[in-house]
Design a protein around this motif. Structure first.
Motif, mmCIF file in Angstrom:
data_model
loop_
_atom_site.group_PDB
_atom_site.id
_atom_site.type_symbol
_atom_site.label_atom_id
_atom_site.label_comp_id
_atom_site.label_asym_id
_atom_site.label_seq_id
_atom_site.Cartn_x
_atom_site.Cartn_y
_atom_site.Cartn_z
ATOM 1 N N THR A 19 0.832 -1.205 0.000
ATOM 2 C CA THR A 19 0.000 0.000 0.000
ATOM 3 C C THR A 19 0.864 1.251 0.000
ATOM 4 O OG1 THR A 19 -1.756 -1.148 1.208
ATOM 5 C CG2 THR A 19 -1.826 1.249 1.227
ATOM 6 N N LYS A 20 1.977 1.201 0.726
ATOM 7 C CA LYS A 20 2.893 2.347 0.757
ATOM 8 C C LYS A 20 3.469 2.598 -0.643
ATOM 9 C CE LYS A 20 6.933 4.193 3.166
ATOM 10 N NZ LYS A 20 7.952 3.948 4.220
ATOM 11 N N LYS A 21 3.870 1.523 -1.329
ATOM 12 C CA LYS A 21 4.410 1.667 -2.685
ATOM 13 C C LYS A 21 3.343 2.191 -3.645
ATOM 14 C CE LYS A 21 7.859 -2.017 -2.215
ATOM 15 N NZ LYS A 21 8.259 -3.372 -2.655
ATOM 16 N N LEU A 22 2.125 1.667 -3.502
ATOM 17 C CA LEU A 22 1.025 2.118 -4.344
ATOM 18 C C LEU A 22 0.716 3.595 -4.094
ATOM 19 C CD1 LEU A 22 -1.324 -0.979 -4.085
ATOM 20 C CD2 LEU A 22 -0.351 -0.074 -6.197
ATOM 21 N N THR A 23 0.791 3.995 -2.830
ATOM 22 C CA THR A 23 0.538 5.396 -2.469
ATOM 23 C C THR A 23 1.547 6.311 -3.152
ATOM 24 O OG1 THR A 23 -0.342 4.741 -0.307
ATOM 25 C CG2 THR A 23 0.345 7.024 -0.554
ATOM 26 N N ASN A 24 2.821 5.955 -3.066
ATOM 27 C CA ASN A 24 3.871 6.767 -3.699
ATOM 28 C C ASN A 24 3.682 6.823 -5.215
ATOM 29 O OD1 ASN A 24 5.087 7.219 -1.217
ATOM 30 N ND2 ASN A 24 6.480 5.484 -1.412
#
Length: 211
Positions: A19-24
């Motif tokens: 989710t963090k990677k997707l957010t970025n």
């Protein structure tokens, strides 16, 4: 339901990093698409101004045609019939250019509006991902704190009860933001359909023109 059901599974823990990677990625995409939107809108405005000036120029050229007709009829030594034919052909091509350009910049304006909606939905989705990621981390941290407390003989029952409630609360928050993310993703999908339709319309406008 026991506290075990409230604890994050391994896959849900792994989803925190995803989710963090997707957010970025979403924030980067949103920034790039904003630049595309601005570029399209700027191009549409520039084409509109150019089309307006070309229309004025065409009007003056039509006056020139009328003047050339008079000069040819009066047997001018400067302007002959060949000159008249050339300027008539030029005017005819310009009329077509003005007409085509008008359709194209209208299509670009429509696309710019579609991108504006798309960009907004992307930005909202990115913020939703960001909030979800924070809630996921809070849930994981609360679960880790509970696990540590459960392994300590110094932890009171009251403390454990408080930590279990915190885990339960964080899980409900995560579920809430998962729903919000799905909801906002639906808006993005709808906006993307409009963009695709705008691109197809522009392609068809260009493709169907005859010069």
């Amino acid at each position: 339901m026991g506290i075990k059901e409230d604890l994050p599974m391994d896959e849900e823990i792994n989803d925190i990093q995803l989710t963090k990677k997707l957010t970025n990625s979403l924030f980067s995409l949103e920034s790039n698409e904003e630049n595309v939107m601005k570029g399209i809108k700027d191009l549409a405005n520039r084409m509109k101004k150019s089309n307006h000036e070309m229309t004025n120029y065409l009007s003056l050229q039509n006056e020139t045609v009328r003047l050339y007709i008079q000069l040819v009829n009066r047997k001018s030594d400067i302007i002959n019939n060949q000159d008249l034919m050339k300027i008539k052909e030029h005017v005819k091509r310009m009329e077509k250019t003005v007409s085509v350009q008008h359709e194209i910049y209208n299509s670009f304006q429509e696309m710019g509006d579609s991108y504006k909606e798309y960009h907004k939905t992307l930005k909202d989705l990115a913020k939703s991902f960001e909030k979800l990621n924070k809630k996921q981390k809070d849930w994981h941290d609360s679960a880790a704190e509970l696990s540590k407390a459960q392994g300590s003989q110094m932890t009171s029952g009251q403390k454990l009860d408080k930590l279990e409630k915190a885990v339960n609360k964080q899980k409900r928050e995560v579920m809430k933001y998962y729903d919000d993310r799905k909801h906002r993703d639906g808006f993005v999908q709808h906006a993307m359909v409009r963009i695709n339709q705008a691109w197809i319309k522009l392609k068809n406008v260009i493709k169907t023109q005859e010069w």
